[in-house]
Motif scaffolding. Sequence first.
Motif, short mmCIF file in Angstrom:
data_model
loop_
_atom_site.label_atom_id
_atom_site.label_comp_id
_atom_site.label_asym_id
_atom_site.label_seq_id
_atom_site.Cartn_x
_atom_site.Cartn_y
_atom_site.Cartn_z
N UNK A 32 82.28 157.13 1.96
CA UNK A 32 82.61 156.20 0.94
C UNK A 32 83.98 156.51 0.36
N UNK A 33 84.80 155.41 0.49
CA UNK A 33 86.47 155.86 0.06
C UNK A 33 86.44 155.14 -1.42
N UNK A 34 86.90 155.60 -2.33
CA UNK A 34 87.05 155.22 -3.80
C UNK A 34 88.24 155.53 -4.30
N UNK A 35 88.91 154.95 -5.14
CA UNK A 35 90.30 155.30 -5.82
C UNK A 35 89.90 156.58 -6.80
N UNK A 45 84.44 164.95 -1.20
CA UNK A 45 83.16 165.51 -1.84
C UNK A 45 82.33 165.33 -0.29
N UNK A 46 81.58 166.45 0.22
CA UNK A 46 80.56 166.26 1.29
C UNK A 46 79.53 166.67 0.92
N UNK A 47 78.45 165.57 1.04
CA UNK A 47 76.90 165.71 0.84
C UNK A 47 76.45 165.83 2.14
N UNK A 48 75.08 166.08 2.19
CA UNK A 48 74.29 165.72 3.35
C UNK A 48 74.62 164.54 3.84
N UNK A 49 75.32 164.61 5.23
CA UNK A 49 75.64 163.46 6.10
C UNK A 49 76.25 162.39 5.18
N UNK A 50 76.97 162.60 4.31
CA UNK A 50 77.74 161.60 3.62
C UNK A 50 78.78 162.11 2.93
N UNK A 75 81.69 166.13 10.19
CA UNK A 75 82.30 167.22 9.64
C UNK A 75 83.82 166.80 9.35
N UNK A 76 83.95 165.65 9.69
CA UNK A 76 85.52 165.15 9.64
C UNK A 76 86.08 165.41 8.53
N UNK A 77 85.46 164.91 7.33
CA UNK A 77 86.09 164.91 6.25
C UNK A 77 86.63 166.19 5.44
N UNK A 211 75.01 171.36 -4.39
CA UNK A 211 74.79 169.92 -4.58
C UNK A 211 75.75 169.49 -3.08
N UNK A 212 76.69 170.17 -2.90
CA UNK A 212 77.64 169.56 -1.79
C UNK A 212 78.85 170.77 -1.46
N UNK A 213 79.85 170.17 -1.06
CA UNK A 213 81.11 170.83 -0.98
C UNK A 213 82.28 169.92 -1.51
N UNK A 214 83.20 170.61 -1.92
CA UNK A 214 84.55 169.92 -2.63
C UNK A 214 85.80 170.52 -2.34
#
Length: 220
Positions: A32-35, A45-50, A75-77, A211-214
Motif C-alpha cells: 500500500x502506498x500512501x502520502x 512499514x512491513x507487516x506479514x506479507x503486506x 521482502x522488496x520494501x 507488530x512489524x518492522x519499520x
Amino acid sequence: MAHMTDATDDALAAILAAAAHGDFPAPDGSTTVIPQPNRRDAGVLAFTAHSVIFTDEDPEWVRFTLAATRCDPLAASMNPAFLMALMQRTGRRMNDTIDLLTCAHALPGAPDIDLLEIQDPDHPRVARAMKFRHDVRVWSADGGVLILGRGIAGRWEAAIEVDEAVRGRGIGGRLALAARHLTPDTVVWAQQPPGNARSVRTFQRAGYRPVGSEALMVAH
C-alpha cells in the motif's frame, strides 16, 4: 511482482490503530502506498506479507523501483537496495536502522517506579526527542530515562535509556512498563533495533508485542 494499492492521506493512522489491536493488513503480498502524514515523517512499514510505504514521492516510481528490486517480492520494501533508492530519490536519510515495531495496551494507575519529570526544553535528551516526536515528555529515574511523545501519524511512542552502571537491575523493564501507565492513548508504541536483543527482551517482558518492522526516513 507484488500487487500495489493506493490509499488516502489519513490512511496511515488508521492502519496503525487497527494493527495495534490485532487487525493487520491482508497478508496478500501487496504493498500500500500512501502520502506522508506530515513533512517530517516518511518511511516503510512491513507487516506479514503486506508493506505500507508512506511517501510523497510518485507512486508509479515506487511501483517501478519495487518491481526492479532483485529479491523475494515480499521482502522488496525492506531490501537495502530499495531503501537506498528511496532515500536518494527523496533526499532523506535513515533514522539509524530498520527497527522492530512493537506496541502494548495502556495500563491503569500510576507506575511502580519513582519518576522525576524533566521540563527543561534545552536538556539534551528532551531536545533530541523533539527532533522525531512532538508533545514530548521526559522522566528520569535512578539511572534511567523514559521518553514519551507523539511520532508517526500522531501515535504515542516510548523510548528508554538505561545507564550502563545500573544495567541488569530491571530498571529498563520498569521504565518500559511505566510508559504503559503514562500513555494518554489506549496503546503505546516502541521501536527496537533487532540486533539489540537486550532491548527487545526488555520491552517484551514489559508486555510489548511485535507488530512489524519499520524504516523511518528523516530529512537531512
